[in-house]
Structures are given as structure tokens and as C-alpha cells.
Design a protein around this motif. Structure first.
Motif, PDB file in Angstrom:
ATOM      1  N   ASN A   1       0.803  -1.238   0.069  1.00 46.42           N
ATOM      2  CA  ASN A   1      -0.086  -0.191   0.143  1.00 46.42           C
ATOM      3  C   ASN A   1       0.659   1.233   0.020  1.00 46.42           C
ATOM      4  O   ASN A   1       0.600   2.107   0.755  1.00 46.42           O
ATOM      5  N   LEU A   2       1.821   1.137  -0.898  1.00 43.51           N
ATOM      6  CA  LEU A   2       2.659   2.454  -1.124  1.00 43.51           C
ATOM      7  C   LEU A   2       3.726   2.671   0.063  1.00 43.51           C
ATOM      8  O   LEU A   2       4.257   3.604   0.417  1.00 43.51           O
ATOM      9  N   ASN A   3       3.719   1.714   1.141  1.00 45.65           N
ATOM     10  CA  ASN A   3       4.615   2.116   2.243  1.00 45.65           C
ATOM     11  C   ASN A   3       5.496   0.864   2.164  1.00 45.65           C
ATOM     12  O   ASN A   3       5.533  -0.399   1.770  1.00 45.65           O
ATOM     13  N   ILE A   4       6.869   1.488   2.529  1.00 52.38           N
ATOM     14  CA  ILE A   4       8.006   0.390   2.482  1.00 52.38           C
ATOM     15  C   ILE A   4       7.858  -0.438   3.486  1.00 52.38           C
ATOM     16  O   ILE A   4       7.832  -0.245   5.011  1.00 52.38           O
ATOM     17  N   THR A   5       8.032  -2.035   3.480  1.00 55.36           N
ATOM     18  CA  THR A   5       7.939  -2.746   4.666  1.00 55.36           C
ATOM     19  C   THR A   5       8.975  -3.498   4.803  1.00 55.36           C
ATOM     20  O   THR A   5       9.345  -3.973   5.863  1.00 55.36           O
ATOM     21  N   GLN A   6       9.906  -3.703   3.854  1.00 52.80           N
ATOM     22  CA  GLN A   6      11.187  -4.373   4.050  1.00 52.80           C
ATOM     23  C   GLN A   6      12.256  -3.797   2.853  1.00 52.80           C
ATOM     24  O   GLN A   6      11.757  -3.467   1.821  1.00 52.80           O
ATOM     25  N   MET A   7      13.663  -3.889   3.274  1.00 50.11           N
ATOM     26  CA  MET A   7      14.414  -3.713   2.277  1.00 50.11           C
ATOM     27  C   MET A   7      15.558  -4.782   2.156  1.00 50.11           C
ATOM     28  O   MET A   7      15.905  -5.404   3.506  1.00 50.11           O
TER      29      MET A   7
END
Length: 169
Positions: free
Chosen positions: A24-30
Motif C-alpha cells: 500500500n505504497l509503504n516500504i515494509t522491508q529492504m
């Protein structure tokens, strides 16, 4: 480093970003090139080049906006009109000796115009006369004084015109 450790923060360095996962347009992991994966509620892109934003698909720009873009009179290329005569050649007066390091031969641009130039890295030097706060200044292993000859010449030219260099900016 001790402040980070005291706050319970683990510092990771020398990692290259490989991918970003969004929800939903949010970074959750990298994920990093070495296989490390970081998950968090929030991420801050503290990279110089905006690596995390770019991998996340965030629209961005770089360089200076023109003064017309947002109506800012001091935006864009600023030519301050102050010049000091500094010989640009390695051997003063001898063009065959080549240009000093840091001399740019490209056009500066038009006052107020935007460009796609990236500002170089900056460092702030803090000095003190308080001996209990002093740390010795030592040259790095790859330091070459000749790299900064232009700066020395600029300071000498400034002093020749103005009498001295101001102690504060």
C-alpha cells in the motif's frame, strides 16, 4: 557510535541496497546485496543519492530548480559576481602544465537557471582553543596537498583584496 550504542541502536555500514518491498505504497522491508533483510514500520532514506526512494519508485528530482519553478529568487544558479584572480595552472603562468585539480572548464550557467548538477559532499570543520576538546588533525593516508592548491591560491587572493579571512562565516 557510543551514543547509538547507548540508545540500543545497531549500526550497519557498507551495505548495498538490492530491493525494496512495498505494501500500500509503504516500504515494509529492504533487502541488501549481501542477503540481509530489514523490516520496520518506518524507513528513513539517509543515503546521499536517495537510493531507498529510487528503489521504492518515489518520484524525485535532483539538481537545482530554477528560480521560476517555485518563485524563489535565490534558487537556481547563483553567480555572486565576486571574483579573485587565481592562476589556474599547475605551474603558474604555464598553460602547458595543465589545470589545477578542482578547476571546472564547463559553463557555470545562467543566473536563476536550473540544472541537473549534484552538489558534492560537504564537511564542516569545527576547531577549538579549549585544549580538553582538541583532537589532533592528521592527514589521511591518501592525502595529496596538491589537490587543494586552488583553495590555497583562492585564500591568498582573498587576503590580497580584503586584508584577512573572516574568523566566522
Amino acid at each position: 557510535m557510543s551514543m547509538l550504542a547507548g540508545a540500543g541502536v545497531t549500526l550497519y555500514t557498507n551495505l548495498q541496497l538490492a530491493s525494496v518491498t512495498l505494501s500500500n505504497l509503504n516500504i515494509t522491508q529492504m533487502a541488501m546485496a549481501d542477503g540481509s533483510v530489514f523490516r520496520a514500520k518506518e524507513f528513513i532514506d539517509a543515503t546521499y543519492e536517495g537510493d531507498l526512494m529510487a528503489q521504492s519508485g518515489v518520484t524525485f528530482t535532483w539538481g537545482r530548480e530554477s528560480s521560476a519553478t517555485y518563485g524563489e529568487s535565490l534558487a537556481g544558479v547563483v553567480l555572486n559576481g565576486v571574483t579573485y584572480q587565481c592562476d589556474p595552472y599547475v605551474i603558474p603562468g604555464n598553460s602547458a602544465s595543465g589545470l589545477l585539480p578542482l578547476i571546472q572548464t564547463n559553463a557555470l550557467g545562467t543566473t536563476g537557471a536550473g540544472d541537473k548538477r549534484m552538489q558534492t559532499y560537504n564537511f564542516r570543520l569545527c576547531l577549538t582553543q579549549n585544549t580538553t576538546n582538541q583532537i589532533a588533525i592528521t592527514a589521511p593516508a591518501n592525502y595529496d596537498e596538491a589537490t587543494y592548491e586552488l583553495v590555497r591560491r583562492y585564500i591568498n587572493a582573498y587576503v590580497a583584496v580584503n586584508g584577512s579571512v573572516p574568523l566566522t562565516a
